[in-house]
Design a protein around this motif. Structure first.
Motif, short mmCIF file in Angstrom:
data_model
loop_
_atom_site.label_atom_id
_atom_site.label_comp_id
_atom_site.label_asym_id
_atom_site.label_seq_id
_atom_site.Cartn_x
_atom_site.Cartn_y
_atom_site.Cartn_z
N VAL A 91 1.00 -1.14 0.06
CA VAL A 91 -0.02 -0.02 0.07
C VAL A 91 0.65 1.30 0.22
O VAL A 91 0.59 2.23 -0.60
CB VAL A 91 -0.96 0.02 1.21
N GLN A 92 2.11 1.04 0.77
CA GLN A 92 2.88 2.42 0.96
C GLN A 92 3.57 2.50 -0.59
O GLN A 92 3.82 3.64 -0.59
CB GLN A 92 3.80 2.20 2.09
N GLU A 93 3.70 1.66 -1.36
CA GLU A 93 4.59 1.65 -2.50
C GLU A 93 3.72 2.21 -3.72
O GLU A 93 4.27 2.67 -4.88
CB GLU A 93 5.39 0.55 -2.91
N ALA A 94 2.27 1.94 -3.39
CA ALA A 94 1.38 2.17 -4.62
C ALA A 94 1.24 3.52 -5.08
O ALA A 94 1.26 4.37 -4.08
CB ALA A 94 0.04 1.55 -4.32
N ASP A 95 1.06 3.95 -6.23
CA ASP A 95 0.93 5.16 -6.84
C ASP A 95 -0.65 5.55 -6.62
O ASP A 95 -0.79 6.91 -6.66
CB ASP A 95 1.40 5.13 -8.23
N VAL A 96 -1.49 4.57 -6.75
CA VAL A 96 -2.82 4.82 -6.75
C VAL A 96 -3.76 3.62 -6.34
O VAL A 96 -3.17 2.58 -6.32
CB VAL A 96 -3.24 4.98 -8.26
N LEU A 97 -4.78 4.15 -5.52
CA LEU A 97 -5.68 3.08 -5.03
C LEU A 97 -7.03 3.21 -5.81
O LEU A 97 -7.52 4.41 -5.83
CB LEU A 97 -6.09 3.23 -3.65
N LEU A 98 -7.55 2.22 -6.38
CA LEU A 98 -8.73 2.37 -7.33
C LEU A 98 -9.61 1.62 -6.69
O LEU A 98 -9.81 0.51 -6.29
CB LEU A 98 -8.52 1.53 -8.69
N VAL A 99 -10.85 2.33 -6.15
CA VAL A 99 -11.80 1.86 -5.26
C VAL A 99 -13.02 1.95 -5.77
O VAL A 99 -13.78 2.83 -6.23
CB VAL A 99 -11.77 2.95 -3.97
N ASP A 100 -13.51 0.70 -5.92
CA ASP A 100 -15.11 0.31 -6.53
C ASP A 100 -16.31 0.70 -6.04
O ASP A 100 -16.14 1.18 -4.51
CB ASP A 100 -14.82 -1.30 -6.77
N GLY A 101 -17.12 0.78 -6.56
CA GLY A 101 -18.48 1.17 -6.16
C GLY A 101 -19.26 0.19 -5.42
O GLY A 101 -18.69 -1.22 -5.21
N GLY A 102 -20.34 0.34 -4.92
CA GLY A 102 -21.00 -0.62 -4.06
C GLY A 102 -21.83 0.06 -3.00
O GLY A 102 -22.59 0.76 -3.27
N ASP A 103 -21.57 -0.28 -1.75
CA ASP A 103 -22.15 0.33 -0.63
C ASP A 103 -21.19 1.05 0.20
O ASP A 103 -19.98 0.34 0.84
CB ASP A 103 -22.71 -0.65 0.35
N ALA A 104 -21.32 2.35 0.51
CA ALA A 104 -20.24 3.17 1.22
C ALA A 104 -19.91 3.02 2.75
O ALA A 104 -18.95 2.93 3.13
CB ALA A 104 -20.65 4.72 0.77
N THR A 105 -21.07 2.36 3.32
CA THR A 105 -20.95 2.30 4.67
C THR A 105 -20.41 0.99 4.92
O THR A 105 -19.55 0.68 5.96
CB THR A 105 -22.67 2.21 5.35
N TYR A 106 -20.67 0.09 3.92
CA TYR A 106 -19.91 -1.30 4.07
C TYR A 106 -18.47 -0.85 3.84
O TYR A 106 -17.44 -1.70 4.63
CB TYR A 106 -20.53 -2.29 3.24
N LEU A 107 -17.91 -0.42 2.90
CA LEU A 107 -16.64 -0.06 2.67
C LEU A 107 -16.09 0.76 3.73
O LEU A 107 -14.98 0.40 4.15
CB LEU A 107 -16.57 1.05 1.33
N CYS A 108 -16.62 1.77 4.33
CA CYS A 108 -16.13 2.52 5.67
C CYS A 108 -15.87 1.41 6.66
O CYS A 108 -14.86 1.56 7.22
CB CYS A 108 -17.20 3.59 5.80
N HIS A 109 -16.85 0.78 6.89
CA HIS A 109 -16.70 -0.23 8.15
C HIS A 109 -15.27 -1.18 7.74
O HIS A 109 -14.59 -1.13 8.86
CB HIS A 109 -17.94 -1.35 8.08
N TRP A 110 -15.05 -1.67 6.67
CA TRP A 110 -14.15 -2.41 6.41
C TRP A 110 -12.64 -1.59 6.29
O TRP A 110 -11.78 -2.05 6.39
CB TRP A 110 -14.43 -3.40 5.28
N MET A 111 -12.88 -0.29 5.94
CA MET A 111 -11.58 0.28 6.12
C MET A 111 -11.11 0.80 7.36
O MET A 111 -9.96 0.77 7.58
CB MET A 111 -11.89 1.91 5.21
N ARG A 112 -11.97 0.65 8.26
CA ARG A 112 -11.74 0.80 9.78
C ARG A 112 -11.33 -0.31 10.26
O ARG A 112 -10.27 -0.31 11.19
CB ARG A 112 -12.99 1.43 10.38
N GLU A 113 -11.89 -1.54 10.12
CA GLU A 113 -11.63 -2.74 10.60
C GLU A 113 -10.37 -3.13 10.00
O GLU A 113 -9.58 -3.81 11.04
CB GLU A 113 -12.61 -3.87 10.14
N SER A 114 -10.02 -2.93 8.94
CA SER A 114 -8.45 -3.27 8.32
C SER A 114 -7.28 -2.37 8.74
O SER A 114 -6.27 -2.85 8.60
CB SER A 114 -8.76 -3.54 6.83
N GLY A 115 -7.71 -1.34 9.53
CA GLY A 115 -6.68 -0.35 9.51
C GLY A 115 -6.44 0.69 8.35
O GLY A 115 -5.69 1.56 8.57
#
Length: 220
Positions: A91-115
């Motif tokens: 993640v630290q070496e990546a130039d870009v993060l491409l983030v798909d659609g779907g449900d934003a609250t689900y994504l938010c939850h797992w962004m927090r859970e994953s760190g």
């Protein structure tokens, strides 16, 4: 962090030029990680949509198929089960993060859970969101956009930016300008309504709308 918050990916030359400007180098020289997680939280998306996103088989929403130097998959639901040193350097070496659609609250939850949410301020990668991948950066999305109910039932998201987003203007009957106006009236902050040919670029808090289509700003 540099953000390119799109409705439907890199759909026109203006958005692509903005992306290249944020990267500071050509797409063909840039390494990308794609995040399909949000798709699993929405009833109209799911595993098939996640697979199409990863494969670059979404011609109406170009992201992974843009010709990256390298492309990997960062599945957020897996990260809490593995040691951080196995994925953090990528993640630290990546130039870009491409983030798909779907449900934003689900994504938010797992962004927090994953760190990953905690790491965002320290990353140099450009965040390119698609629909929910863009909305997750806002303070909240409004109840109408919640398909997966998080613990506590809130529509709150990360709050990296200080505005909200109503995507897919005109793409569905429910996403009419009239409904967008009703949604915006219920939001406690400025809100952007955007269509498939529009993106919002954010750099150090400065906001610029990149569009070859239709968009509108609402203020409380």
């Amino acid at each position: 962090m540099k953000l390119l918050l799109t409705d439907s990916g890199v759909t026109n030359p203006s958005i692509q030029n903005a992306l290249v400007g944020l990267l500071g180098k050509p797409i063909a020289e840039s390494s990308a990680l794609c995040i399909p997680t949000a798709a699993y939280g929405h009833p109209y998306a799911g595993p098939r949509a996640a697979w199409r996103f990863i494969r670059g088989e979404e011609p109406r929403a170009p992201m992974c198929e843009l010709g990256w130097k390298s492309l990997g998959v960062l599945e957020l639901t897996a990260l809490p089960t593995i040691d951080q040193e196995r994925w953090l350097p990528l993640v630290q070496e990546a130039d870009v993060l491409l983030v798909d659609g779907g449900d934003a609250t689900y994504l938010c939850h797992w962004m927090r859970e994953s760190g990953l949410a905690d790491l965002l301020p320290s990353l140099h990668a450009v965040w390119v969101g698609l629909s929910a991948g863009s909305m997750v950066m806002t303070p909240s999305i409004g109840p109408d956009f919640v398909a997966w109910t998080p613990p506590g039932g809130s529509d709150a998201t990360l709050g990296i930016v200080d505005f909200s987003i109503f995507p897919h203007l005109g793409a569905f009957p429910s996403n009419s300008m009239a409904n967008a106006e009703k949604w915006a009236a219920s939001m406690p902050r400025r809100s952007y309504v955007i269509d498939s040919q529009t993106a919002i670029k954010v750099v150090d808090g400065d906001v610029e709308v990149i569009s070859e289509g239709e968009w509108k700003l609402f203020t409380p």
